[in-house]
Design an enzyme around this catalytic site. Sequence first.
Site, PDB file in Angstrom:
ATOM      1  CD  GLU A 267      39.058  40.534  44.532  1.00  0.00           C
ATOM      2  OE1 GLU A 267      39.241  41.096  43.421  1.00  0.00           O
ATOM      3  OE2 GLU A 267      39.550  40.944  45.578  1.00  0.00           O
ATOM      4  CB  CYS A 304      39.726  44.547  44.585  1.00  0.00           C
ATOM      5  SG  CYS A 304      39.088  44.128  46.209  1.00  0.00           S
TER       6      CYS A 304
END
Length: 508
Positions: A267, A304
């Site tokens: 990720e 994020c």
Amino acid sequence: MLDTSVFTPHGKHLIAGTWVSGETTFTSDPAHGTGYAFSVGTPALVDAACKAAEEAFWIYGSTSREARAAFLNAIADEIEARAEAITQIGTQETGLPEGRLQGERGRTMGQLRLFAEHILKGDYLDIRHDTALPDRQPLPRPDIKLVQRPIGPVAVFGASNFPLAFSTAGSDTAAALAAGCPVVVKGHGAHPGTGEIVAEAILAAIKKTGMPKGVFSLVQGGKRDVGQALVQHPLINAVGFTGSLGGGRALFDLCAQRAVPIPFFGELGSVNPMFLLPGAIKARGDALGTGWAGSLTMGAGQFCTNPGVAVVEAGSKGDAFVAAAAAALKGVAAQCMLTDGIAQAYEEGKSRFLGRPGVRPVLVSDSEGRNALPNLFETDAADYLRDHALGEEVFGPLGLVVRVSGAEEMEALARGFDGQLTVTLHMDEDDTALAQRMLPVLERKAGRVLVNGFPTGVEVCDAMVHGGPYPASTNFGATSVGTLSIRRFLRPVSYQNLPAALLPGDLS
């Protein structure tokens, strides 16, 4: 009796149930408080941890779902027993406020308990059975059963921005252990003490439930050779990673270059664009600007899912949105970033926008040391699409407004975005037709599509997808949050004409 109020790290690695010292040490660099010495990881320690994980897999991979659920719940219990000490060391190392650490600890325990519930239900096994048809013509059909089986030892890299929920006992570790896979964690150097105390909780749970000691190991610190040794170790079957695009891509390439390539579930972050449609801007542009500023600066922008780009039409209504966002950002005090390196990278990211052709500064702030202040810039769609660097993530409270001439250019801009973790539509009922037109584009760009909300924060649940097309993540079919993430560490196996005595327990 466990003292839950004080924790002093001993600085050792956990290798298959034993705390091991290294030959050299590094000193932690906390936001405040005392720095401690921690042993530096080595390829030799990685090798020992991976071999122990492989040995443990022959037992752990065949344990019952009930036994693994009890283990996961025991880890959550042991983390809870150390709650006060975890908050103490976590706030010192990261500079995050106590409330954030307490919430993240609750999320970490919740993930473990959710996976315990999930595997007990058994739906994730995707059991299928085609019964034998011995009289079928022209050929008989054999009896075939299918079930998902664990893949083997998994490597997990701790994240800088989530010292609990995406680190030692975080989502990757919880999913792998739930699947039946031993885990070797490469601890993050930003919060080694937090990693150590959580590893102590996992070790206590191993002892309490009688699990094989090699089911979990933690290797602290180390240079690139440690990470390389981990992802290229022949006994590692998959990698879970949360971090930067550059670091993640380097590890991804190493996994692909192995003699036996393995999946790398990385990720890697994104700019998480928001599209503000005309009706919404007209009705509540000021409120949206203020709301965006709050989301953009939450946790010093170190998420994020931070919404770094806002797309809005040119004109007075869009101007009001930008003005409201700028005014709200001016009122945000400096926030401590996780590490000096992250703070420096944030300043370097800001410098990319200063004096760049087609980019107009709206709010420029000078951060000092590890304390970050927000920044805001503006450009138009043509310049954004022409300059790829404008679409690169800046990890921190920096926002970019992209102005478009109308619906046609907004849709063209959407088509030009790289893969994202999230995309957001802010809309009113009058915007429905435009939203319908844009949705087929947006769902190809991201793993999560939101309407009238802000993406910061990720719900841990069955329906969550935290991933997306590259470069948001390296595997668009996977998620690192939610129960679906267990699929990363399973593979389907068919059993043809096997007697019941030979079948896995979930099929017998």
